[in-house]
Design a protein around this motif. Structure first.
Motif, PDB file in Angstrom:
ATOM      1  N   ASN A  84      -0.548  -2.901   2.552  1.00 17.93           N
ATOM      2  CA  ASN A  84      -1.396  -1.712   2.493  1.00 17.93           C
ATOM      3  C   ASN A  84      -2.873  -2.091   2.405  1.00 17.93           C
ATOM      4  OD1 ASN A  84       0.705   0.171   2.278  1.00 17.93           O
ATOM      5  ND2 ASN A  84       0.840  -0.082   0.066  1.00 17.93           N
ATOM      6  N   CYS A  89       3.453  -3.604  -3.241  1.00 17.48           N
ATOM      7  CA  CYS A  89       2.141  -3.951  -2.697  1.00 17.48           C
ATOM      8  C   CYS A  89       1.141  -4.033  -3.834  1.00 17.48           C
ATOM      9  CB  CYS A  89       1.663  -2.929  -1.663  1.00 17.48           C
ATOM     10  SG  CYS A  89      -0.006  -3.334  -1.099  1.00 17.48           S
ATOM     11  N   VAL A 109       5.881  -2.580   2.100  1.00 17.01           N
ATOM     12  CA  VAL A 109       4.425  -2.534   2.012  1.00 17.01           C
ATOM     13  C   VAL A 109       3.738  -3.880   1.768  1.00 17.01           C
ATOM     14  CG1 VAL A 109       4.200  -0.080   1.555  1.00 17.01           C
ATOM     15  CG2 VAL A 109       4.712  -1.621  -0.340  1.00 17.01           C
ATOM     16  N   GLY A 156       0.606   5.138  -6.040  1.00 19.02           N
ATOM     17  CA  GLY A 156       0.126   4.441  -4.852  1.00 19.02           C
ATOM     18  C   GLY A 156       0.546   5.088  -3.545  1.00 19.02           C
ATOM     19  N   LEU A 157       1.744   5.679  -3.515  1.00 17.58           N
ATOM     20  CA  LEU A 157       2.199   6.339  -2.293  1.00 17.58           C
ATOM     21  C   LEU A 157       1.175   7.390  -1.849  1.00 17.58           C
ATOM     22  CD1 LEU A 157       4.431   7.050  -0.167  1.00 17.58           C
ATOM     23  CD2 LEU A 157       5.345   8.644  -1.872  1.00 17.58           C
ATOM     24  N   LEU A 167      -2.071  -1.489  -5.403  1.00 19.99           N
ATOM     25  CA  LEU A 167      -3.392  -1.141  -4.879  1.00 19.99           C
ATOM     26  C   LEU A 167      -4.468  -1.420  -5.913  1.00 19.99           C
ATOM     27  CD1 LEU A 167      -2.383   2.286  -3.294  1.00 19.99           C
ATOM     28  CD2 LEU A 167      -2.606   0.086  -2.127  1.00 19.99           C
TER      29      LEU A 167
HETATM   30  C1  GLC Z   1       4.563   2.031  -4.852  1.00 27.74           C
HETATM   31  C2  GLC Z   1       4.606   0.553  -5.220  1.00 27.74           C
HETATM   32  C3  GLC Z   1       3.223  -0.093  -5.128  1.00 27.74           C
HETATM   33  C4  GLC Z   1       2.599   0.226  -3.766  1.00 27.74           C
HETATM   34  C5  GLC Z   1       2.601   1.729  -3.530  1.00 27.74           C
HETATM   35  C6  GLC Z   1       2.054   2.108  -2.171  1.00 27.74           C
HETATM   36  O1  GLC Z   1       3.889   2.751  -5.821  1.00 27.74           O
HETATM   37  O2  GLC Z   1       5.131   0.395  -6.528  1.00 27.74           O
HETATM   38  O3  GLC Z   1       3.306  -1.486  -5.288  1.00 27.74           O
HETATM   39  O4  GLC Z   1       1.293  -0.264  -3.735  1.00 27.74           O
HETATM   40  O5  GLC Z   1       3.922   2.234  -3.596  1.00 27.74           O
HETATM   41  O6  GLC Z   1       2.770   1.535  -1.117  1.00 27.74           O
END
Ligand code: GLC
Length: 487
Positions: free
Chosen positions: A261, A394, A226, A21-22, A396
């Motif tokens: 996000n 968060c 997030v 997700g990052l 996604l």
């Molecule tokens: C990480 C979190 C995820 C979030 C993502 C983007 O992967 O585990 O919940 O959506 O970062 O911020």
């Protein structure tokens, strides 16, 4: 906001390289910020948005050729002296700088090496040195996750008093509190690896270890995470992964924020997605059935457009709630459903689903892989998207699933609680509260029986597809936070 320079730093970015997700967030947020922050501004007042990333050798091929070499420098870290090449790429107003060092970044993967601490200390130091070398004057320096957490610490230590950074405000965003860059002090890591003087070691020291995330929180002007719910959850001792005291302090100082996000609505668009068997939008959502039939054929599942298909696209690790699914699995398989699981992770979970596939071959496919193309086909084909996370900063996937009309069923935690509300309270999906396989199964049963009311289901799919999870709202909130920190 005018004529400001916003520098964003991270260790992943779509479409160049991403593992989760990052990468999605860094792939879309900077461009959205650029657009929103410069909305209606004349050219000579426009704000700059700059992104710094490592130049991994694992890089999307056709894009790698588009990078332009800019310059090089030598980065000093403790006794080490390392080459750092700087490459550039510009897209939608945002300038991306990629920092090259093959010794650290020419590897099969992004993380998971014995020297990750050294690799990302190098990256963090190289970012600060490159900012100086390129003569950038950052007003905002926005770091993401522990891999970039030494940057605000360096500004407080090795670069303390440097005029360039006198007015720079720092923000550290936590995408997942579980991964902290937490090391034991044995090997003299703070001095020898991070190149930080022992007089400043206290910034990083925490509970007898060197903790980069703690250092980042202490050294940054603001800390964000997030989703609003996650920003509250991590203040609980059992959810803070050991950082409880530090987080309380950050909160008490008024430095903690939670911003949900979004997703990139162009990158994830069933009306244009080339990966799909059949494209569709909310007016033609019945075409999801054609996607289902095609996927069933591809995966060698019995072809039946009227059977509800449950999907999970996830890392197979415990905080994603895989044990709940495991504990309810036989019951789920007794329902009139098909299930498709895509992901990699703990060998024990991978093995479990493979076993289950042998037993329930005409109902289940478990594909142990990370595969963008297939994930899109599954979002499009499926009816119910199961995401029973134990913790979710968060998330996604529930947003992507909504965009593709796969109705989310989630546990109410973190960003899942902020994005999905149960249909029974005029919401956009199914939710349950407790970490309890029975509770999850009860809600899943409700979703399955709702599915068989085909008119009612079509309404639900429309409702879900109508929710706007795009970035615009979040980008505006980030800009508000930037303004606030600039004072
Ligand atoms: C990480 C979190 C995820 C979030 C993502 C983007 O992967 O585990 O919940 O959506 O970062 O911020």
């Amino acid at each position: 906001m005018e004529n400001k320079t916003i520098v964003i730093v991270a260790s992943e970015c779509q479409p160049f390289f991403a593992s989760g997700g990052l990468g999605d967030v860094i792939g879309s947020l900077p461009q959205k910020i650029y657009k929103e922050v410069n909305n209606k501004l004349e050219d000579d007042k426009k704000n700059n948005v700059v992104v710094f990333l490592p130049l991994y050798s694992k890089f999307t091929k056709d894009l790698r050729n588009k990078l332009v070499y800019v310059t090089q420098l030598t980065v000093k870290l403790s006794w080490r002296q390392q080459y750092c090449g700087i490459f550039k790429y510009v897209e939608k107003g945002v300038t991306y700088y990629f920092l090259d060092n093959e010794y650290y970044f020419k590897r099969g993967n992004y993380y998971g090496y014995f020297d990750d601490a050294e690799r990302f200390a190098f990256f963090s130091k190289a970012v600060v040195d490159s900012i100086i070398h390129l003569d950038i004057q950052p007003d905002i320096l926005h770091m993401n996750d522990w891999q970039t957490g030494l940057i605000p610490v360096y500004l407080r230590t090795n670069y303390y008093g440097d005029l360039r950074f006198m007015n720079t405000k720092t923000i550290f965003t936590i995408h997942n509190i579980e991964y902290q860059g937490n090391y034991n002090l044995d090997q003299d890591i703070i001095e020898d690896v991070f190149g930080i003087d022992m007089n400043d070691a206290y910034i990083l020291e925490y509970k007898g270890r060197a903790n980069i995330m703690k250092g980042a929180m202490e050294a940054s002007n603001f800390v964000s995470t997030v989703s609003p719910t996650y920003a509250n959850e991590i203040l609980l001792p059992e959810k803070s992964h050991g950082l409880y005291e530090e987080l309380l302090r950050v909160k008490a100082e008024g430095k903690l924020r939670g911003i949900l996000n979004g997703i990139d609505k162009d990158f994830y668009n069933p009306a244009k997605d080339k990966a799909l068997f059949v494209k569709y939008d909310k007016k033609t959502s019945e075409l999801k059935k054609e996607n289902k039939v095609n996927l069933q054929q591809m995966l060698n599942l019995p072809v039946d457009e009227n059977i509800p298909m449950i999907a999970m696209i996830t890392r197979l690790v415990s905080h994603k709630g895989i044990t709940l699914v495991r504990d309810a699995f036989e019951k789920i398989m007794n329902e009139p459903v098909q299930m498709v699981i895509l992901g990699t992770g703990d060998v024990s979970f991978e093995g479990f689903f493979k076993d289950m596939e042998n037993r329930h071959g005409n109902k289940l496919r478990a594909i142990i892989a990370f595969n963008q193309d297939l994930s899109r086909k599954i979002y499009a084909a499926s009816d119910i998207f199961l995401m029973p996370s134990i913790a979710e900063p968060c998330g996604l996937s529930q947003m992507i699933a909504s965009r593709y009309g796969s109705v989310p069923l989630v546990r109410r935690t973190g960003g899942l609680a902020d994005s999905i509300v149960d249909f029974t309270v005029k919401g956009n999906g199914y939710t349950f509260d407790n970490i309890d396989a029975g509770e999850m199964y009860t809600v899943l049963k409700r979703a399955i029986s709702d599915y068989y009311d085909q008119d009612g289901w079509a309404e639900k799919v429309k409702k879900v597809m109508n929710v706007d999870f795009g970035w615009t709202k979040s980008a505006k909130e980030y800009i508000k936070m930037y303004q606030e920190v600039l004072g």
